[in-house]
Design a protein around this motif. Structure first.
Motif, PDB file in Angstrom:
ATOM      1  N   HIS A  90      16.999  13.896  11.106  1.00 46.13           N
ATOM      2  CA  HIS A  90      15.612  13.791  10.802  1.00 46.13           C
ATOM      3  C   HIS A  90      15.208  14.905   9.665  1.00 46.13           C
ATOM      4  O   HIS A  90      15.532  16.088   9.520  1.00 46.13           O
ATOM      5  CB  HIS A  90      14.481  13.971  11.941  1.00 46.13           C
ATOM      6  CG  HIS A  90      13.228  14.175  11.746  1.00 46.13           C
ATOM      7  ND1 HIS A  90      12.536  12.838  11.365  1.00 46.13           N
ATOM      8  CD2 HIS A  90      12.483  15.106  11.666  1.00 46.13           C
ATOM      9  CE1 HIS A  90      11.379  12.955  11.146  1.00 46.13           C
ATOM     10  NE2 HIS A  90      11.097  14.498  11.111  1.00 46.13           N
ATOM     11  N   THR A  91      14.571  14.357   8.428  1.00 47.88           N
ATOM     12  CA  THR A  91      14.077  15.054   7.440  1.00 47.88           C
ATOM     13  C   THR A  91      12.448  15.778   7.710  1.00 47.88           C
ATOM     14  O   THR A  91      11.919  15.014   8.436  1.00 47.88           O
ATOM     15  CB  THR A  91      14.103  14.458   6.275  1.00 47.88           C
ATOM     16  OG1 THR A  91      13.462  15.149   5.099  1.00 47.88           O
ATOM     17  CG2 THR A  91      13.000  13.160   6.213  1.00 47.88           C
ATOM     18  N   ASP A  92      12.442  17.015   7.430  1.00 46.83           N
ATOM     19  CA  ASP A  92      11.246  17.645   7.586  1.00 46.83           C
ATOM     20  C   ASP A  92      10.306  17.622   6.131  1.00 46.83           C
ATOM     21  O   ASP A  92       9.183  18.176   6.355  1.00 46.83           O
ATOM     22  CB  ASP A  92      11.261  18.987   8.194  1.00 46.83           C
ATOM     23  CG  ASP A  92      12.198  19.834   7.203  1.00 46.83           C
ATOM     24  OD1 ASP A  92      12.648  19.250   6.060  1.00 46.83           O
ATOM     25  OD2 ASP A  92      12.498  20.931   7.566  1.00 46.83           O
ATOM     26  N   GLN A  93      10.855  16.776   5.217  1.00 47.99           N
ATOM     27  CA  GLN A  93      10.104  16.648   3.952  1.00 47.99           C
ATOM     28  C   GLN A  93       8.855  15.644   3.977  1.00 47.99           C
ATOM     29  O   GLN A  93       9.300  14.487   4.665  1.00 47.99           O
ATOM     30  CB  GLN A  93      11.078  16.471   2.649  1.00 47.99           C
ATOM     31  CG  GLN A  93      12.045  17.742   2.637  1.00 47.99           C
ATOM     32  CD  GLN A  93      13.075  17.489   1.506  1.00 47.99           C
ATOM     33  OE1 GLN A  93      13.097  16.216   1.031  1.00 47.99           O
ATOM     34  NE2 GLN A  93      13.726  18.316   1.097  1.00 47.99           N
TER      35      GLN A  93
ATOM     36  N   PHE B 149      11.690   9.169   9.051  1.00 46.64           N
ATOM     37  CA  PHE B 149      12.600   9.176   7.991  1.00 46.64           C
ATOM     38  C   PHE B 149      13.898  10.209   8.338  1.00 46.64           C
ATOM     39  O   PHE B 149      13.726  11.277   8.941  1.00 46.64           O
ATOM     40  CB  PHE B 149      12.075   9.436   6.579  1.00 46.64           C
ATOM     41  CG  PHE B 149      11.194   8.533   6.409  1.00 46.64           C
ATOM     42  CD1 PHE B 149      11.675   7.490   5.272  1.00 46.64           C
ATOM     43  CD2 PHE B 149       9.745   8.416   6.209  1.00 46.64           C
ATOM     44  CE1 PHE B 149      10.897   6.363   5.058  1.00 46.64           C
ATOM     45  CE2 PHE B 149       8.979   7.328   6.015  1.00 46.64           C
ATOM     46  CZ  PHE B 149       9.601   6.425   5.412  1.00 46.64           C
ATOM     47  N   ALA B 150      14.953   9.720   7.926  1.00 47.94           N
ATOM     48  CA  ALA B 150      16.459  10.619   8.136  1.00 47.94           C
ATOM     49  C   ALA B 150      17.012  10.614   7.016  1.00 47.94           C
ATOM     50  O   ALA B 150      17.051   9.658   6.145  1.00 47.94           O
ATOM     51  CB  ALA B 150      16.956  10.234   9.408  1.00 47.94           C
TER      52      ALA B 150
ATOM     53  N   ASP C 114       0.836  -1.207   0.127  1.00 45.11           N
ATOM     54  CA  ASP C 114      -0.026   0.071  -0.016  1.00 45.11           C
ATOM     55  C   ASP C 114       0.831   1.244   0.107  1.00 45.11           C
ATOM     56  O   ASP C 114       2.254   1.265   0.410  1.00 45.11           O
ATOM     57  CB  ASP C 114      -0.894  -0.054   1.315  1.00 45.11           C
ATOM     58  CG  ASP C 114      -1.974  -1.094   1.114  1.00 45.11           C
ATOM     59  OD1 ASP C 114      -2.698  -1.124   0.239  1.00 45.11           O
ATOM     60  OD2 ASP C 114      -2.189  -1.904   2.037  1.00 45.11           O
ATOM     61  N   HIS C 115       0.214   2.471  -0.322  1.00 46.44           N
ATOM     62  CA  HIS C 115       1.074   3.362  -0.452  1.00 46.44           C
ATOM     63  C   HIS C 115       0.817   4.482   0.551  1.00 46.44           C
ATOM     64  O   HIS C 115      -0.325   4.642   0.999  1.00 46.44           O
ATOM     65  CB  HIS C 115       0.785   4.450  -1.953  1.00 46.44           C
ATOM     66  CG  HIS C 115       1.339   5.590  -1.995  1.00 46.44           C
ATOM     67  ND1 HIS C 115       0.792   6.959  -2.027  1.00 46.44           N
ATOM     68  CD2 HIS C 115       2.539   5.851  -2.302  1.00 46.44           C
ATOM     69  CE1 HIS C 115       1.469   7.827  -1.892  1.00 46.44           C
ATOM     70  NE2 HIS C 115       2.853   7.472  -2.419  1.00 46.44           N
ATOM     71  N   PHE C 116       1.668   5.201   1.137  1.00 46.80           N
ATOM     72  CA  PHE C 116       1.388   5.900   2.327  1.00 46.80           C
ATOM     73  C   PHE C 116       2.618   7.129   2.130  1.00 46.80           C
ATOM     74  O   PHE C 116       3.409   7.218   1.382  1.00 46.80           O
ATOM     75  CB  PHE C 116       1.991   5.165   3.501  1.00 46.80           C
ATOM     76  CG  PHE C 116       1.214   4.008   4.208  1.00 46.80           C
ATOM     77  CD1 PHE C 116       0.096   3.998   4.573  1.00 46.80           C
ATOM     78  CD2 PHE C 116       1.405   2.656   3.454  1.00 46.80           C
ATOM     79  CE1 PHE C 116      -0.997   3.175   5.014  1.00 46.80           C
ATOM     80  CE2 PHE C 116       0.753   1.685   3.752  1.00 46.80           C
ATOM     81  CZ  PHE C 116      -0.491   1.666   4.803  1.00 46.80           C
ATOM     82  N   VAL C 117       2.250   8.104   2.901  1.00 44.47           N
ATOM     83  CA  VAL C 117       2.859   9.415   2.914  1.00 44.47           C
ATOM     84  C   VAL C 117       3.280   9.746   4.327  1.00 44.47           C
ATOM     85  O   VAL C 117       2.408   9.757   5.292  1.00 44.47           O
ATOM     86  CB  VAL C 117       2.229  10.341   2.257  1.00 44.47           C
ATOM     87  CG1 VAL C 117       3.001  11.757   2.429  1.00 44.47           C
ATOM     88  CG2 VAL C 117       1.727  10.427   0.877  1.00 44.47           C
ATOM     89  N   ALA C 118       4.683   9.964   4.570  1.00 45.61           N
ATOM     90  CA  ALA C 118       5.123  10.311   6.026  1.00 45.61           C
ATOM     91  C   ALA C 118       5.202  11.878   6.040  1.00 45.61           C
ATOM     92  O   ALA C 118       6.131  12.362   5.219  1.00 45.61           O
ATOM     93  CB  ALA C 118       6.475   9.700   6.193  1.00 45.61           C
ATOM     94  N   LYS C 119       4.241  12.670   6.551  1.00 47.06           N
ATOM     95  CA  LYS C 119       4.379  14.039   6.540  1.00 47.06           C
ATOM     96  C   LYS C 119       5.177  14.477   7.430  1.00 47.06           C
ATOM     97  O   LYS C 119       5.327  14.113   8.667  1.00 47.06           O
ATOM     98  CB  LYS C 119       2.907  14.578   7.209  1.00 47.06           C
ATOM     99  CG  LYS C 119       1.673  14.310   6.339  1.00 47.06           C
ATOM    100  CD  LYS C 119       1.457  14.999   5.166  1.00 47.06           C
ATOM    101  CE  LYS C 119       0.274  14.664   4.159  1.00 47.06           C
ATOM    102  NZ  LYS C 119       0.168  15.345   2.917  1.00 47.06           N
ATOM    103  N   SER C 120       6.147  15.682   7.073  1.00 46.80           N
ATOM    104  CA  SER C 120       7.197  15.858   7.464  1.00 46.80           C
ATOM    105  C   SER C 120       8.278  14.816   8.051  1.00 46.80           C
ATOM    106  O   SER C 120       8.831  14.962   9.064  1.00 46.80           O
ATOM    107  CB  SER C 120       6.755  16.793   8.567  1.00 46.80           C
ATOM    108  OG  SER C 120       6.071  17.913   8.223  1.00 46.80           O
ATOM    109  N   GLY C 121       8.392  13.854   7.334  1.00 47.21           N
ATOM    110  CA  GLY C 121       9.306  12.701   7.750  1.00 47.21           C
ATOM    111  C   GLY C 121       8.832  11.789   8.927  1.00 47.21           C
ATOM    112  O   GLY C 121       9.722  10.828   9.240  1.00 47.21           O
TER     113      GLY C 121
END
Length: 251
Positions: A237-240, A226-227, A180-187
């Motif tokens: 840590h990434t904020d994207q 996510f980093a 399944d597809h997901f999106v990590a908001k602000s990483g």
């Protein structure tokens, strides 16, 4: 694409570690150099230690039998290829028979070899297998490549039923889920699992996306951070926002 796998229990964690070690042993044994064969032997010692769980063989036999019974229930199903089903059943039955034929403690053939156990104990010491420490091993490394490879194959062969069985189990585990597809908001990403029976989660990302997932999970919740890999032990840590594919796997 790059895939990250996170096991939810110690049994799957052990199988993944063994899979990795068997792949490395096969890779380095296939080369001709003494340094590659040294790495293959040291990795074989790691297999010995990792496979020493007393219940590992029984776990695999039971899991293969459970999968065999599941596949048998698909007999005469018009949506299932009988040829493919028969092939899968044959593979499982052969692997089970080979495991049942293994006698004694896993890796006992290595433990009974005093020379190999001497090398194993020295290899645990940084630089402990230099030529002045173990001259007999230095001599062995100067044997022809074919002689060394034959010895490595002989020491590895008794472990192969274990390798074949865990290969089947992990293949079935990986094929058990749907991505399944997901999106990590602000990483950052969190998912409540509500007591899920999943045994492993797989995350897939495009290789061009320069982030790595730091995963923590249990049967109640999954957290992914996510980093950006910057060479440090704790990447920044990434904020994207990060798009990723995730699959929950369960046998």
């Amino acid at each position: 694409m790059i895939t990250y796998e996170y096991p939810f229990n110690e049994r799957i964690r052990t199988l993944l570690r063994l899979e990795d070690l068997f792949e490395k042993t096969a890779h380095f044994s296939g080369h001709d150099g003494p340094l590659e064969h040294h790495v293959a032997l040291v990795t074989l010692f790691d297999i010995l230690e990792t496979a020493s769980r007393a219940d590992l063989k029984l776990d695999l036999i039971q899991e293969l039998e459970r999968q065999r019974q599941t596949l048998l229930s698909f007999r005469n199903n018009p949506e299932i290829s009988e040829e493919a089903l028969s092939g899968a059943l044959y593979e499982i039955e052969q692997a089970s028979a080979a495991l049942l034929a293994m006698t004694g403690r896993i890796g006992q053939h290595l433990r009974d070899n005093e020379w190999l156990m001497g090398i194993k104990s020295r290899a645990a010491i940084p630089g402990g297998v230099c030529e002045f420490d173990v001259p007999s091993y230095h001599f062995w490394l100067h044997h022809p490549a074919e002689t060394r490879r034959a010895a490595l194959e002989g020491w590895t062969r008794p472990f192969l039923p274990l390798r074949d069985a865990l290969t089947i189990v992990l293949r079935l585990l990986r094929a058990s889920g749907r991505p399944d597809h997901f999106v990590a908001k602000s990483g950052a990403f969190q998912l409540m699992l509500g007591g899920s029976s999943a045994q492993m989660v797989r995350l897939r990302l495009p290789l061009a996306v320069a982030v790595i997932p730091e995963i923590s999970a249990n049967k109640y919740a999954l957290n992914v951070r996510f980093a950006c890999p910057d060479g440090s032990l704790r990447p920044r840590h990434t904020d994207q926002d990060v798009d990723f594919e995730m699959t929950f796997c369960n046998l």
